[in-house]
Design an enzyme around this catalytic site. Structure first.
Site, mmCIF file in Angstrom:
data_model
loop_
_atom_site.group_PDB
_atom_site.id
_atom_site.type_symbol
_atom_site.label_atom_id
_atom_site.label_comp_id
_atom_site.label_asym_id
_atom_site.label_seq_id
_atom_site.Cartn_x
_atom_site.Cartn_y
_atom_site.Cartn_z
ATOM 1 C CE LYS A 100 12.299 29.468 38.025
ATOM 2 N NZ LYS A 100 11.283 28.570 38.592
ATOM 3 C CG ASP A 130 11.200 24.664 39.290
ATOM 4 O OD1 ASP A 130 11.618 24.701 40.466
ATOM 5 O OD2 ASP A 130 11.118 25.675 38.567
HETATM 6 P P1 NAP Z 1 3.727 32.849 35.321
HETATM 7 O O1 NAP Z 1 4.557 32.288 34.223
HETATM 8 O O2 NAP Z 1 3.600 34.320 35.502
HETATM 9 O O3 NAP Z 1 2.255 32.233 35.137
HETATM 10 C C1 NAP Z 1 1.212 32.649 35.937
HETATM 11 C C2 NAP Z 1 -0.034 31.802 35.660
HETATM 12 O O4 NAP Z 1 -1.018 32.125 36.644
HETATM 13 C C3 NAP Z 1 -0.678 32.030 34.296
HETATM 14 O O5 NAP Z 1 -1.138 30.800 33.819
HETATM 15 C C4 NAP Z 1 -1.845 32.974 34.629
HETATM 16 O O6 NAP Z 1 -2.931 32.867 33.761
HETATM 17 C C5 NAP Z 1 -2.247 32.449 35.990
HETATM 18 N N1 NAP Z 1 -2.954 33.417 36.834
HETATM 19 C C6 NAP Z 1 -2.433 34.533 37.389
HETATM 20 N N2 NAP Z 1 -3.373 35.144 38.147
HETATM 21 C C7 NAP Z 1 -4.505 34.400 38.049
HETATM 22 C C8 NAP Z 1 -5.825 34.504 38.595
HETATM 23 N N3 NAP Z 1 -6.173 35.520 39.405
HETATM 24 N N4 NAP Z 1 -6.717 33.536 38.314
HETATM 25 C C9 NAP Z 1 -6.387 32.501 37.503
HETATM 26 N N5 NAP Z 1 -5.144 32.341 36.956
HETATM 27 C C10 NAP Z 1 -4.240 33.285 37.220
HETATM 28 O O7 NAP Z 1 4.183 32.306 36.748
HETATM 29 P P2 NAP Z 1 5.022 30.968 37.076
HETATM 30 O O8 NAP Z 1 6.474 31.243 36.963
HETATM 31 O O9 NAP Z 1 4.442 29.855 36.280
HETATM 32 O O10 NAP Z 1 4.740 30.778 38.643
HETATM 33 C C11 NAP Z 1 3.432 30.497 39.151
HETATM 34 C C12 NAP Z 1 3.510 30.292 40.661
HETATM 35 O O11 NAP Z 1 4.311 29.162 40.973
HETATM 36 C C13 NAP Z 1 4.149 31.449 41.441
HETATM 37 O O12 NAP Z 1 3.319 31.713 42.555
HETATM 38 C C14 NAP Z 1 5.470 30.912 41.917
HETATM 39 O O13 NAP Z 1 5.893 31.471 43.151
HETATM 40 C C15 NAP Z 1 5.125 29.450 42.092
HETATM 41 N N6 NAP Z 1 6.331 28.560 42.068
HETATM 42 C C16 NAP Z 1 6.581 27.806 43.173
HETATM 43 C C17 NAP Z 1 7.674 26.945 43.195
HETATM 44 C C18 NAP Z 1 7.950 26.115 44.428
HETATM 45 O O14 NAP Z 1 9.088 25.614 44.563
HETATM 46 N N7 NAP Z 1 7.004 25.889 45.306
HETATM 47 C C19 NAP Z 1 8.516 26.848 42.068
HETATM 48 C C20 NAP Z 1 8.216 27.631 40.936
HETATM 49 C C21 NAP Z 1 7.110 28.483 40.954
HETATM 50 P P3 NAP Z 1 -2.987 33.690 32.369
HETATM 51 O O15 NAP Z 1 -2.171 32.884 31.384
HETATM 52 O O16 NAP Z 1 -4.427 33.735 32.035
HETATM 53 O O17 NAP Z 1 -2.396 35.055 32.641
#
Ligand code: NAP
Length: 286
Positions: A73, A109
């Site tokens: 992205k 999004d």
């Molecule tokens: P990302 O940039 O990798 O960020 C992940 C986040 O999750 C970070 O803040 C991380 O914290 C936190 N995290 C990971 N494991 C954790 C745990 N065990 N306990 C607490 N916090 C934890 O990921 P992203 O792109 O933002 O995406 C996040 C989620 O959104 C994904 O599951 C994705 O599939 C979903 N999503 C869904 C849609 C939809 O249309 N429904 C759209 C976009 C994304 P730290 O900073 O401490 O590492």
């Protein structure tokens, strides 16, 4: 479509690495069939180092555009010739449209999540109220913009790594009306106090990831809980929220709504988010 693709067949797809898990092909192909459009929507697996070359090749091959997912992205943002306001605020692009020899980058999004929350909770649910966003990655950034667009007075960003929550709050404060606060997971009880909505925008709870370790005891019972993770559809967080009688919103709503402007951009028809679409996606997930 039978046999070879015709010259007028409209081409689009989704680029990610990996991509086999993506529900976007099932989603767009449902709408293509529903509207009888001569078009295809393909999953395209592209490694990070090949991203810009692949995008150029797809444009030359006649694609109308592509959706962009993890981990591309930010790279999609960087290669866009023009960007909409949402993409600028998010610093990330999830939709590329190839128009008149230029690459248009958009981010759908935040509006997708807002549309899902509005549909499930009503347009004024969060107006003047307090929202909590868990996470500080790209999805959390979109969630903050989304809650702001729904009229939240205050948004608390709570992240496992508090420094990242602080960085996100300071990067977004000038772009939103809501007052932003950053906290660590250790401050959760305080962050939950008075909340009207909790949005999990972390990747915790996803299939093959550990569940989110967070007690809901501190959350007011009239607060709604949204998880943007959609695989599984009923995450451990949503299960526990339902058991406490919170209103809940799953991640499929955001996925369906963020795809509406993409389909419109690719195929020139505005599709609808319906119960039939949801049922088809639930089947694809199962
Ligand atoms: P990302 O940039 O990798 O960020 C992940 C986040 O999750 C970070 O803040 C991380 O914290 C936190 N995290 C990971 N494991 C954790 C745990 N065990 N306990 C607490 N916090 C934890 O990921 P992203 O792109 O933002 O995406 C996040 C989620 O959104 C994904 O599951 C994705 O599939 C979903 N999503 C869904 C849609 C939809 O249309 N429904 C759209 C976009 C994304 P730290 O900073 O401490 O590492």
């Amino acid at each position: 479509m039978t046999g070879a693709m015709r010259e007028k067949t409209k081409l689009a797809g989704v680029i990610g690495w990996p991509i086999s898990h993506s529900l976007s092909p099932a989603l767009h192909n449902f709408w293509l069939k529903q509207h009888g459009i001569d078009g295809v929507y393909l999953p395209v697996a592209i490694k990070p180092e090949e991203f810009s070359r692949a995008v150029a090749a797809l444009g030359e091959a006649g694609f109308a555009g592509v959706n962009v997912t993890v981990p591309h992205k930010e790279a999609a943002f960087a290669i866009s010739d023009l960007r909409d306001e949402r993409a600028e605020a998010a610093g990330a692009v999830n939709l590329l449209l190839f128009r008149n020899g230029r690459i248009e980058g958009r981010n759908t999004d935040a509006d997708g999540l807002a549309a899902s929350l509005k549909q499930s909770l009503g347009a004024d649910f969060l107006r003047g109220a307090l929202g909590v966003v868990l996470g500080a990655g790209g999805a959390a950034r979109a969630a903050v913009l989304s809650l702001d667009s729904l009229g939240a007075r205050e948004i608390r960003i709570v992240n496992r790594t508090p420094q990242k929550a602080a960085a996100l709050a300071s990067a977004l404060q000038a772009k939103v009306r809501a007052k932003l606060f950053a906290q660590g997971l250790g401050d959760w009880n305080q962050a939950a106090n008075g909340a009207r909505l909790l949005v999990n925008a972390t990747s915790a709870g996803m299939k093959n990831s550990p569940p989110l370790e967070l007690s809901l005891d501190a959350l007011p019972l009239d607060a709604a809980v949204c998880d943007i993770v959609y695989n599984p559809l009923e995450t451990d967080l949503l299960k526990r929220a339902r058991a406490r009688a919170h209103r809940t919103v799953d991640g499929l709503g955001m996925l369906m709504h963020q795809a509406v402007p993409a389909f419109e951009g690719f195929y020139g028809v505005t599709p609808r988010v319906t119960a039939e679409l949801r049922a088809a996606l639930e089947k694809a997930l199962a």
